[in-house]
Write an enzyme that holds these catalytic residues in place. Structure first.
Site, PDB file in Angstrom:
ATOM      1  N   HIS B  57       0.832  -1.207   0.000  1.00  0.00           N
ATOM      2  CA  HIS B  57       0.000   0.000   0.000  1.00  0.00           C
ATOM      3  C   HIS B  57       0.871   1.264   0.000  1.00  0.00           C
ATOM      4  O   HIS B  57       0.398   2.343   0.344  1.00  0.00           O
ATOM      5  CB  HIS B  57      -0.907   0.031   1.230  1.00  0.00           C
ATOM      6  CG  HIS B  57      -1.728  -1.191   1.415  1.00  0.00           C
ATOM      7  ND1 HIS B  57      -2.636  -1.599   0.482  1.00  0.00           N
ATOM      8  CD2 HIS B  57      -1.766  -2.105   2.412  1.00  0.00           C
ATOM      9  CE1 HIS B  57      -3.215  -2.721   0.909  1.00  0.00           C
ATOM     10  NE2 HIS B  57      -2.707  -3.049   2.077  1.00  0.00           N
ATOM     11  N   HIS B 216      -7.316  -4.537  -0.596  1.00  0.00           N
ATOM     12  CA  HIS B 216      -6.702  -5.832  -0.917  1.00  0.00           C
ATOM     13  C   HIS B 216      -7.497  -6.537  -2.006  1.00  0.00           C
ATOM     14  O   HIS B 216      -7.420  -7.753  -2.158  1.00  0.00           O
ATOM     15  CB  HIS B 216      -6.647  -6.727   0.317  1.00  0.00           C
ATOM     16  CG  HIS B 216      -6.134  -6.024   1.523  1.00  0.00           C
ATOM     17  ND1 HIS B 216      -6.964  -5.435   2.443  1.00  0.00           N
ATOM     18  CD2 HIS B 216      -4.864  -5.790   1.926  1.00  0.00           C
ATOM     19  CE1 HIS B 216      -6.208  -4.875   3.395  1.00  0.00           C
ATOM     20  NE2 HIS B 216      -4.946  -5.076   3.095  1.00  0.00           N
TER      21      HIS B 216
END
Lengths: 330, 330
Positions: B57, B216
């Site tokens: 991320h 995700h």
């Protein structure tokens, strides 16, 4: 084609509206012709540093407009040179009475249009052509070498000098000196799609990468199977180091650039390998820049740029900069 | 799988080496267990602000370590919670004697592992769970709402308060207040591939996008044909605005976030539309953040986050910050 756009024909104008909304304190956008200037332009008595080129390479160039870097940027259509009247409008809007320096990436259309704009201008205008890409001699849109990642470094360093009061001749000489000291090369893992074209600029097989890619997808040196990150870094740094050449004892700035679609985790990974590669050769990395700063839309890939540093260049790199994409010291 | 990596099993360690090389003045990286701390940690007398989560991320969270934001970040494997011993090591390494606040995105594994670490710690530790994603109630890895873009804003604002000397109770209360005032939602145009998995996390058809995607790749609300940017912005802001709700007269921070593979030109374009959307509803955008700050590897897409501002929150947002990914005022 999957893109966050309304209409392929208005992408640049629509994005400029968003840039203006996002950075009201830094930027002032004119739409017809399209020019992005510093919010406080013109700055009286200061050499105006102006660049531009096709859109699709963001944050280059509009993201580098602001104190300590560019006075104006001229965004062309995606992967298309800005028109002479855009450049002329930028010169006029930033004219502080000390002349303008045009920083031009070496693509035939850009060179021609910036030159025409310089001839139109009433103020004193000089230009420096940036050609740091060691990949190929001539290319799809270019006679001679292409201008790529080194452009970001030239804009930052010359922008700092102009902010400190350097005159037009000094800015021009400095831009030529930085261009002579910087070398780059890139690779692509995937292609990209120009919105008004609608199909990928080129095709790469599922296991293939292009070494020496241009920022518009121009062909590089070779297509090879996708290797490890260490192999990729060597494929870029071997020719970059050999070209200038960079040698043991040199001090450098290492710029690990993402092509737009490559995640930051991969850029940091490549950067670490590149630092180790240079350390093994006795080349000292004294400054770094890591991130997507000169991109090719959603292309996955990276480029590596090395600039030979001395105290003057390092000091100008460290000088305060206040733009959307680079900001420090303020 | 086309990625700039050496070995899928060592991606995080290899990227951490690159981060350390790129930011020697800002960061200090420990590798076993993996923890990124401020170079000057521990800061005597200061509450330590600590976050972490799965890698992939970036720049979240390691890119937000530095003065005015996080004292430490714990990077798990890609899309995998950090282990309790990583978090415990972060608490120990940043212990300035004023306790630690753990900022935890609401994923079941993260919440559990941060909680265990808090129980292990000898110093005083509190934690705040961030759950700003309005898309779905429960999700693939989460009971309740997921923590997404609001995390960046909580980390910045609470980090500023801690830097100014706020005590642990005040930092905890502030984090809860920001979390209660922030809402987000995202969409994906393409999937992403976790390196050690090697195949895309999900599949989207050539003309499809997923509205309400998790970071995700968790399923969102619906899959619909790819629409215009205006339709995308409305699909995200309609539920975000309705949820808190945000109303006419509100002052907000608008955060237009890229998922990793989306070019900046598209983010600016979407940001401009989002500003116009809010202006039409009498909601005043007073602060902005535009760029890829909480990403999902090479996923193409974006998320929009709104934070209701008051003078205190705006002032903390404006406070100096010196991290790899956010830097101003210094």
């Amino acid at each position: 084609m999957k893109k966050i756009i309304n209409d392929p024909e208005t992408v640049v104008q629509d994005a400029l509206r968003g840039m203006q909304a996002a950075h009201p304190d830094l930027l002032s956008v004119r739409y017809d012709p399209a020019v992005i200037t510093r919010a406080d332009a013109p700055v009286r008595g200061k050499v105006a540093i102006i660049s531009g080129g096709g859109s699709g390479h963001e944050p280059l160039h509009g993201g580098f407009v602001g104190r300590g870097m560019l006075d104006a940027a001229c965004p062309g259509a995606v992967f298309t040179s800005p028109t002479p009247d855009q450049v002329a409008a930028a010169v006029e809007a930033t004219d502080g009475g000390a002349g303008a320096l045009l920083l031009v990436k070496n693509y035939t259309g850009d060179v021609m249009n910036f030159e025409m704009a310089g001839e139109l201008a009433e103020s004193e205008v000089r230009s420096v052509v940036i050609d740091d890409d060691v990949a190929v001699q001539d290319s799809l849109y270019t006679a001679g070498r292409r201008g790529v990642g080194g452009t970001v470094l030239v804009e930052k360093i010359v922008g700092a000098a102009a902010e400190r009061g350097a005159d037009l001749a000094a800015c021009e000489a400095l831009a030529n000196r930085v261009n002579a000291s910087v070398r780059s090369m890139g690779l692509a893992l995937t292609s990209c799609t120009v919105p008004h074209v609608g199909t990928p600029s080129f095709e790469l097989a599922e296991d293939e990468m292009e070494i020496g890619i241009g920022i518009h997808g121009e062909p590089g040196r070779q297509r090879v199977p996708v290797g490890s990150a260490a192999e990729m870094v060597a494929a870029l740094l071997d020719p970059v180091v050999a070209d200038l050449p960079f040698a043991e004892g040199d001090r450098v700035l290492l710029f690990t650039n993402g092509m737009g679609g490559t995640p930051l985790i991969e850029l940091y990974l490549a950067h670490g390998i590149a630092e180790a590669y240079l350390a093994e050769r006795g080349i000292t990395v004294e400054r770094r820049l890591v991130g997507p700063y000169i991109t090719s839309l959603e292309m996955q890939g990276m480029s590596l740029t090395l600039l030979k540093l001395d105290d003057e260049l390092a000091g100008l790199w460290d000088a305060p900069v206040h733009t959307p994409a680079l900001r420090w010291g303020v």
